[in-house]
Design a protein around this motif. Structure first.
Motif, short mmCIF file in Angstrom:
data_model
loop_
_atom_site.label_atom_id
_atom_site.label_comp_id
_atom_site.label_asym_id
_atom_site.label_seq_id
_atom_site.Cartn_x
_atom_site.Cartn_y
_atom_site.Cartn_z
N TRP A 183 44.42 51.56 47.52
CA TRP A 183 43.25 52.44 47.37
C TRP A 183 42.44 52.06 46.13
O TRP A 183 41.21 52.07 46.17
CB TRP A 183 43.65 53.92 47.31
N VAL A 184 43.12 51.70 45.05
CA VAL A 184 42.40 51.26 43.85
C VAL A 184 41.59 49.99 44.17
O VAL A 184 40.42 49.88 43.81
CB VAL A 184 43.37 51.00 42.66
N VAL A 185 42.22 49.06 44.87
CA VAL A 185 41.53 47.82 45.25
C VAL A 185 40.33 48.15 46.16
O VAL A 185 39.24 47.60 45.98
CB VAL A 185 42.51 46.85 45.97
N ALA A 186 40.55 49.08 47.09
CA ALA A 186 39.47 49.47 48.00
C ALA A 186 38.33 50.14 47.24
O ALA A 186 37.15 49.93 47.55
CB ALA A 186 40.02 50.41 49.07
N HIS A 187 38.66 50.93 46.23
CA HIS A 187 37.65 51.59 45.38
C HIS A 187 36.79 50.52 44.68
O HIS A 187 35.56 50.60 44.68
CB HIS A 187 38.37 52.49 44.37
N GLU A 188 37.44 49.52 44.11
CA GLU A 188 36.70 48.46 43.42
C GLU A 188 35.87 47.64 44.40
O GLU A 188 34.75 47.24 44.11
CB GLU A 188 37.67 47.54 42.65
N THR A 189 36.43 47.40 45.57
CA THR A 189 35.72 46.65 46.61
C THR A 189 34.44 47.40 47.02
O THR A 189 33.39 46.80 47.25
CB THR A 189 36.64 46.43 47.83
N ALA A 190 34.55 48.73 47.08
CA ALA A 190 33.38 49.55 47.41
C ALA A 190 32.29 49.41 46.34
O ALA A 190 31.10 49.37 46.66
CB ALA A 190 33.79 51.01 47.57
N HIS A 191 32.69 49.30 45.07
CA HIS A 191 31.70 49.08 44.00
C HIS A 191 30.93 47.79 44.26
O HIS A 191 29.72 47.72 44.06
CB HIS A 191 32.39 48.97 42.64
N VAL A 192 31.63 46.76 44.71
CA VAL A 192 30.98 45.46 44.99
C VAL A 192 30.04 45.61 46.19
O VAL A 192 28.87 45.24 46.13
CB VAL A 192 32.02 44.35 45.29
N ALA A 193 30.58 46.16 47.29
CA ALA A 193 29.81 46.26 48.53
C ALA A 193 28.53 47.07 48.34
O ALA A 193 27.50 46.77 48.94
CB ALA A 193 30.68 46.87 49.62
N ARG A 194 28.59 48.08 47.47
CA ARG A 194 27.42 48.91 47.23
C ARG A 194 26.58 48.43 46.04
O ARG A 194 25.67 49.13 45.61
CB ARG A 194 27.84 50.37 47.03
N ARG A 195 26.92 47.28 45.51
CA ARG A 195 26.16 46.66 44.41
C ARG A 195 26.02 47.58 43.19
O ARG A 195 24.99 47.54 42.50
CB ARG A 195 24.77 46.24 44.89
N HIS A 196 27.03 48.37 42.90
CA HIS A 196 26.92 49.30 41.77
C HIS A 196 26.74 48.56 40.45
O HIS A 196 25.86 48.88 39.66
CB HIS A 196 28.17 50.20 41.70
N ILE B 37 34.35 55.65 49.96
CA ILE B 37 34.36 54.42 50.75
C ILE B 37 35.72 53.73 50.62
O ILE B 37 36.22 53.14 51.58
CB ILE B 37 33.22 53.47 50.30
N GLY B 38 36.32 53.86 49.45
CA GLY B 38 37.67 53.32 49.24
C GLY B 38 38.67 53.93 50.22
O GLY B 38 39.54 53.24 50.74
N LEU B 39 38.52 55.23 50.49
CA LEU B 39 39.39 55.89 51.48
C LEU B 39 39.15 55.30 52.86
O LEU B 39 40.10 55.03 53.61
CB LEU B 39 39.12 57.39 51.52
N ASP B 40 37.89 55.09 53.20
CA ASP B 40 37.54 54.52 54.51
C ASP B 40 38.16 53.13 54.67
O ASP B 40 38.75 52.82 55.71
CB ASP B 40 36.01 54.41 54.67
N TYR B 41 37.99 52.31 53.64
CA TYR B 41 38.53 50.94 53.69
C TYR B 41 40.05 50.98 53.80
O TYR B 41 40.65 50.25 54.59
CB TYR B 41 38.15 50.16 52.43
N ALA B 42 40.68 51.80 52.95
CA ALA B 42 42.15 51.85 52.93
C ALA B 42 42.68 52.27 54.30
O ALA B 42 43.62 51.67 54.84
CB ALA B 42 42.64 52.82 51.85
N HIS B 43 42.03 53.27 54.89
CA HIS B 43 42.45 53.74 56.21
C HIS B 43 42.24 52.66 57.27
O HIS B 43 43.13 52.37 58.07
CB HIS B 43 41.68 55.02 56.58
N ALA B 44 41.07 52.05 57.25
CA ALA B 44 40.75 51.01 58.25
C ALA B 44 41.69 49.81 58.11
O ALA B 44 41.99 49.13 59.09
CB ALA B 44 39.30 50.57 58.10
#
Ligand code: ZN
Length: 254
Positions: free
Chosen positions: A125-138, A188-195
């Motif tokens: 989930w931590v990895v997915a959270h960071e991945t979401a930061h990248v995907a959303r260009r934060h 989004i991290g939750l979505d990624y982790a679940h998927a």
């Protein structure tokens, strides 16, 4: 390298901001506006990431590297599009943290594995959270806004010989992204982790671990708590998202 104390870190961040202001004034850069192309964004993250990694060192432990590679592979698959060349690396640093550079370079600190006791769902989930930061260009948006295109180009095209721009980018990546971005990355991290087939309720275990540690050893958590909003609010938002999707698991059943 010795981990900087919180005050040393603040001082460095402050210096970085001062240098940025000076450089922007010096070269008359625009305060933003220009959007980096995908390739430039990737290059920026790689250059700044390399500089950051030289400073902290990369962890070579087989168990941690294998675990992160396996998690990264699964998360990356579900995070696309947008297309980014994700590159997950373990940082040789005992701080409990993880950071995302623009364009897909993500560092998970060695200390996070120990603190989360190598629980794959929690680390995922931590990895997915960071991945979401990248995907959303934060990070990218913040860097574009703060440094301006011309300054970033110095780093991308190798004109940043003193590594000042790289240091500024790292300082910005480590700063608070702001509440909205953090809550979005959690969701989004939750979505990624679940998927990706992980137990998304593990997010609650991570957040409760962070709260527990917060009172115990603040020196180990300087970055983590600087970069993220209050844990109770985050847990409530995570629970709401889990309930909404009717996702249950080891740590929560709506
Ligand atoms: Zn975050």
């Amino acid at each position: 390298m010795v981990r900087p104390s919180p005050s040393a870190f603040f001082l460095r961040a402050l210096t970085a901001v001062a240098v940025a202001a000076f450089l922007i004034a010096l070269c008359g850069c625009r305060g933003g506006g220009h959007l980096l192309s995908r390739d430039e964004e990737v290059r920026l993250g790689q250059e700044a990431g390399d500089d950051f990694e030289r400073e902290h060192g990369r962890d070579t432990n087989r168990r941690r590297n294998d675990m992160l590679a396996a998690i990264g592979k699964r998360v990356e698959k579900v995070a696309k599009p947008p297309e980014y060349p994700y590159d997950f690396r373990v940082l040789a640093d005992d701080t409990v943290n993880a950071v995302a550079f623009p364009g897909g370079r993500i560092y998970v600190y060695r200390g996070l594995f120990e603190t989360l006791k190598y629980d794959e769902d929690q680390i995922a989930w931590v990895v997915a959270h960071e991945t979401a930061h990248v995907a959303r260009r934060h990070a990218t948006r913040r860097i574009e806004k703060q440094l301006g295109y011309e300054l970033i180009v110095q780093l991308i095209f190798g004109r940043d010989t003193a590594g000042q721009v790289a240091g500024l980018v790292s300082a910005l990546v480590l700063q608070d992204y702001g509440r909205d971005n953090e809550f979005e990355a959690d969701r989004i991290g939750l979505d990624y982790a679940h998927a990706a087939g992980y137990d998304p309720t593990a997010a609650l275990a991570v957040l409760s671990k962070f709260s527990e540690l917060q009172g115990k050893d603040p020196s180990d958590l300087e970055l983590l708590f600087m970069t993220h909003p209050g844990n109770t609010d985050r847990s409530d938002a995570v629970k709401a998202h889990l309930s909404q999707n009717n996702w249950r698991g080891r740590h929560y059943s709506p």
